[in-house]
Design a protein around this motif. Structure first.
Motif, short mmCIF file in Angstrom:
data_model
loop_
_atom_site.label_atom_id
_atom_site.label_comp_id
_atom_site.label_asym_id
_atom_site.label_seq_id
_atom_site.Cartn_x
_atom_site.Cartn_y
_atom_site.Cartn_z
N GLN A 2 3.39 -5.85 3.58
CA GLN A 2 4.84 -6.19 3.49
C GLN A 2 5.20 -6.71 4.72
O GLN A 2 6.27 -7.33 4.97
N PRO B 295 4.74 1.22 4.39
CA PRO B 295 4.40 -0.19 4.25
C PRO B 295 3.15 -0.75 5.20
O PRO B 295 2.84 0.07 6.41
N TYR C 108 4.46 2.40 9.79
CA TYR C 108 3.97 1.07 9.11
C TYR C 108 2.48 1.50 9.52
O TYR C 108 2.39 1.82 10.79
N VAL D 175 7.24 -12.85 3.42
CA VAL D 175 7.54 -11.39 4.47
C VAL D 175 7.40 -12.19 5.83
O VAL D 175 7.17 -13.33 6.07
N SER E 171 -0.46 -1.56 -2.05
CA SER E 171 0.76 -1.40 -3.11
C SER E 171 0.41 0.18 -3.50
O SER E 171 1.44 0.46 -4.19
N GLN F 161 11.66 -4.69 7.15
CA GLN F 161 11.46 -6.11 7.79
C GLN F 161 11.70 -6.04 9.26
O GLN F 161 12.96 -5.71 9.43
N LEU G 122 -1.20 -10.26 0.85
CA LEU G 122 0.13 -9.91 0.03
C LEU G 122 0.06 -9.56 -1.36
O LEU G 122 0.47 -8.70 -1.92
#
Ligand SMILES: O=C(CO)[C@H](O)[C@H](O)COP(=O)(O)O
Length: 281
Positions: free
Chosen positions: A131, A111, A87, A194, A106, A2, A126
């Motif tokens: 993410q 991510p 990412y 997130v 997923s 994150q 989501l």
């Protein structure tokens, strides 16, 4: 992974721009073929960047490197995953490959960040495994109005569901086209689960500060930096303004004599089909 609160992620098209972004304090860079205003100007189909450029960007900086794949383009995303990108942005800035299905994020080890104009879009992304989120704005316009609209809308919808009981939440899930379990999590956390950065149209330090003022966790900036007449200054000033968005005297200082921002576009002047934010909903 994150990203930090108050961070700036900058679009870059080569290693040289990536170094400018890192030196200015960007928390990550996004490698792409052209910044969104150039994508608009060029027309045609916008695709994943050349992997060689992505590798050059990766070698040039020590901050995380993101890259964009077309919406629903499983193979572009798998190539980026194989390249070891940090990412992937499944992005409406590129021409969608699939008008119905987004990637099942997923099922990837890397991510993803995805854009949203409202809570229904955010919750669907989501549910697919994103993410990180970003409000879409209208990329490449240098016009903050859509970014404001989308951020206010998502935040108002989050506030609304925080006060709902279970029956109301199920009806809201139906109306938004949102997965119920994602809405349950948002209600419990009283916020998106997130990090949510604002994107699309940030062109000045004050624009970036406005996004933070309205509740963004950080900002994405593309055209606003590298289509201004002084990318180094704009990059540094936008990073400082995002971190210190309540320090209005500082933002005034940062904005003094900074140079000419990118030329903006009136949203109403966009022809039908030219709104990137309407892709991939
Ligand atoms: O797609 C993006 C975020 O992932 C772009 O970085 C962002 O939308 C750039 O927009 P602009 O060029 O208006 O700053």
């Amino acid at each position: 992974m994150q990203f930090q609160y108050g961070g700036v992620i900058m679009d870059v098209i080569n290693a040289e721009q990536a170094k400018v972004a890192e030196a200015a304090g960007a928390v990550a860079v996004m490698a792409l073929e052209r910044v969104p205003s150039d994508i608009r100007a060029a027309g045609g189909v916008a695709r994943m960047a050349d992997p060689r450029i992505i590798e050059e960007v990766k070698s040039a900086v020590s901050i995380p490197v993101m890259a964009k794949a077309r919406i629903g383009h499983i193979s572009e995303a798998r190539v980026l995953e194989a390249l070891g990108i940090d990412y992937i942005d499944e992005s409406e800035v590129l021409t969608p490959a699939d008008e119905e299905f987004h990637l099942l994020k997923s099922s990837f080890s890397v991510p993803f960040v995805c854009g949203a104009r409202d809570l229904g879009e955010a919750a669907r992304r989501l549910g697919e495994g994103a993410q990180m989120l970003r409000t879409k704005g209208e990329p490449g316009t240098g016009n903050i109005v859509e970014a404001v609209r989308h951020l206010r809308k998502v935040n108002a919808q989050v506030t609304r569901i925080v006060h709902m009981n279970d029956d109301e939440l199920m009806a809201e899930a139906r109306d938004l086209g949102a997965p119920y379990d994602v809405l349950l999590e948002i209600r419990e956390k009283k916020r998106l689960p997130v990090t949510n950065y604002a994107a699309g149209g940030v062109a000045t330090p004050a624009d970036a500060a406005l996004m933070m003022e309205l509740g963004a966790d950080g900002v994405f900036v593309g055209s606003g930096i590298f289509k201004s007449d002084n990318p180094e200054k704009f990059a540094e000033a936008i990073v400082q303004a995002t971190r210190n968005y309540k320090d209005y005297a500082l933002i005034g200082e940062l904005s003094k004599g900074i140079g000419t921002p990118m030329k903006g576009l009136e949203i109403g002047a966009l022809a039908a089909g030219e709104r990137m934010s309407e892709r991939g909903i």
